[in-house]
Design a protein around this motif. Structure first.
Motif, mmCIF file in Angstrom:
data_model
loop_
_atom_site.group_PDB
_atom_site.id
_atom_site.type_symbol
_atom_site.label_atom_id
_atom_site.label_comp_id
_atom_site.label_asym_id
_atom_site.label_seq_id
_atom_site.Cartn_x
_atom_site.Cartn_y
_atom_site.Cartn_z
ATOM 1 N N ILE A 153 9.025 6.179 -4.689
ATOM 2 C CA ILE A 153 8.395 5.023 -4.032
ATOM 3 C C ILE A 153 7.533 5.489 -2.863
ATOM 4 C CG2 ILE A 153 8.871 2.984 -2.594
ATOM 5 C CD1 ILE A 153 11.332 2.498 -4.455
ATOM 6 N N LEU A 154 8.042 6.420 -2.058
ATOM 7 C CA LEU A 154 7.256 6.931 -0.925
ATOM 8 C C LEU A 154 5.977 7.619 -1.416
ATOM 9 C CD1 LEU A 154 10.099 8.315 1.383
ATOM 10 C CD2 LEU A 154 8.699 6.256 1.741
ATOM 11 N N SER A 155 6.076 8.378 -2.507
ATOM 12 C CA SER A 155 4.885 9.024 -3.074
ATOM 13 C C SER A 155 3.889 7.991 -3.571
ATOM 14 C CB SER A 155 5.278 9.943 -4.234
ATOM 15 O OG SER A 155 6.037 11.017 -3.772
ATOM 16 N N MET A 156 4.381 6.965 -4.234
ATOM 17 C CA MET A 156 3.508 5.903 -4.741
ATOM 18 C C MET A 156 2.839 5.159 -3.583
ATOM 19 S SD MET A 156 2.171 4.309 -7.284
ATOM 20 C CE MET A 156 3.130 4.615 -8.735
ATOM 21 N N LEU A 157 3.586 4.879 -2.523
ATOM 22 C CA LEU A 157 2.995 4.206 -1.355
ATOM 23 C C LEU A 157 1.901 5.069 -0.731
ATOM 24 C CD1 LEU A 157 6.186 2.667 0.294
ATOM 25 C CD2 LEU A 157 4.273 1.406 -0.731
ATOM 26 N N ASP A 158 2.132 6.378 -0.660
ATOM 27 C CA ASP A 158 1.131 7.296 -0.129
ATOM 28 C C ASP A 158 -0.135 7.265 -0.996
ATOM 29 O OD1 ASP A 158 0.289 9.377 1.736
ATOM 30 O OD2 ASP A 158 0.502 10.751 0.019
ATOM 31 N N GLU A 159 0.044 7.300 -2.307
ATOM 32 C CA GLU A 159 -1.097 7.226 -3.224
ATOM 33 C C GLU A 159 -1.851 5.903 -3.069
ATOM 34 O OE1 GLU A 159 -2.502 9.527 -5.235
ATOM 35 O OE2 GLU A 159 -1.064 10.922 -4.348
ATOM 36 N N LEU A 160 -1.123 4.818 -2.905
ATOM 37 C CA LEU A 160 -1.763 3.513 -2.704
ATOM 38 C C LEU A 160 -2.562 3.482 -1.396
ATOM 39 C CD1 LEU A 160 1.095 1.138 -3.898
ATOM 40 C CD2 LEU A 160 -1.113 1.494 -5.029
ATOM 41 N N ASP A 161 -1.984 4.062 -0.336
ATOM 42 C CA ASP A 161 -2.693 4.129 0.945
ATOM 43 C C ASP A 161 -4.001 4.919 0.802
ATOM 44 O OD1 ASP A 161 -0.712 2.651 2.193
ATOM 45 O OD2 ASP A 161 0.284 4.416 3.078
ATOM 46 N N LYS A 162 -3.935 6.060 0.111
ATOM 47 C CA LYS A 162 -5.133 6.869 -0.089
ATOM 48 C C LYS A 162 -6.180 6.132 -0.925
ATOM 49 C CE LYS A 162 -2.705 11.295 0.220
ATOM 50 N NZ LYS A 162 -2.174 12.423 -0.556
ATOM 51 N N ALA A 163 -5.733 5.463 -1.977
ATOM 52 C CA ALA A 163 -6.663 4.711 -2.828
ATOM 53 C C ALA A 163 -7.297 3.562 -2.046
ATOM 54 C CB ALA A 163 -5.945 4.181 -4.071
ATOM 55 N N ALA A 164 -6.498 2.897 -1.223
ATOM 56 C CA ALA A 164 -7.030 1.797 -0.416
ATOM 57 C C ALA A 164 -8.056 2.326 0.587
ATOM 58 C CB ALA A 164 -5.893 1.071 0.312
ATOM 59 N N ALA A 165 -7.775 3.469 1.214
ATOM 60 C CA ALA A 165 -8.719 4.053 2.185
ATOM 61 C C ALA A 165 -10.033 4.417 1.488
ATOM 62 C CB ALA A 165 -8.110 5.286 2.845
ATOM 63 N N ARG A 166 -9.959 5.044 0.311
ATOM 64 C CA ARG A 166 -11.182 5.390 -0.434
ATOM 65 C C ARG A 166 -11.956 4.132 -0.833
ATOM 66 N NH1 ARG A 166 -7.510 8.952 -2.993
ATOM 67 N NH2 ARG A 166 -7.402 7.545 -4.786
ATOM 68 N N THR A 167 -11.238 3.108 -1.211
ATOM 69 C CA THR A 167 -11.882 1.861 -1.619
ATOM 70 C C THR A 167 -12.574 1.192 -0.441
ATOM 71 O OG1 THR A 167 -10.207 1.589 -3.344
ATOM 72 C CG2 THR A 167 -11.489 -0.359 -2.767
#
Length: 128
Positions: free
Chosen positions: A102-116
């Protein structure tokens, strides 16, 4: 001798009578019968309490049954307690892995949101 009705146990443990019948169908409880009425012993009550505790710990019904069936009123129950500890540790490891996932997925979501956000700002700036 103390006996319990299905509705008394359901009320005490805040579960439905259907849940109790389900545990009975799965062979976890074996109440006596008086005609069509189920009559639960103090032992059945304790088993139900342990089944529900196992559920709260995330144990499967089969795991709970295995541990509960190991109980020996005349013994020290060391094997039973060791089996419970083993199940608890396995559940703990499983939950810790899920937590890491879950922590890894949240990190990936944060990165994707920042790029977006960057892409969106770039596209909005290009229109001006």
């Amino acid at each position: 001798m103390v006996r319990y009705s299905i509705s008394e146990l359901a009320r005490e443990f805040d579960i439905t009578t259907r849940t109790i019948r389900f545990y009975e169908d799965r062979g976890l409880l074996s109440p006596a019968r008086r005609g069509q009425t189920r009559v639960y012993s103090p032992e059945d009550r304790v088993r139900l309490k342990l089944i529900l505790r196992g559920k709260r710990l995330g144990l499967s019904l089969d795991e709970s049954r295995e541990i509960i069936d190991m109980y020996d009123p005349a013994g020290s129950n060391v094997e039973q307690l060791q089996a419970l500890l083993k199940s608890i540790e396995a559940k703990r490891q499983q939950l810790q892995q899920q937590q890491q996932d879950i922590l890894s997925m949240l990190d990936e979501l944060d990165k994707a949101a920042a790029r977006t956000h960057v892409a969106l700002e770039t596209n909005l700036s290009a229109k001006d």
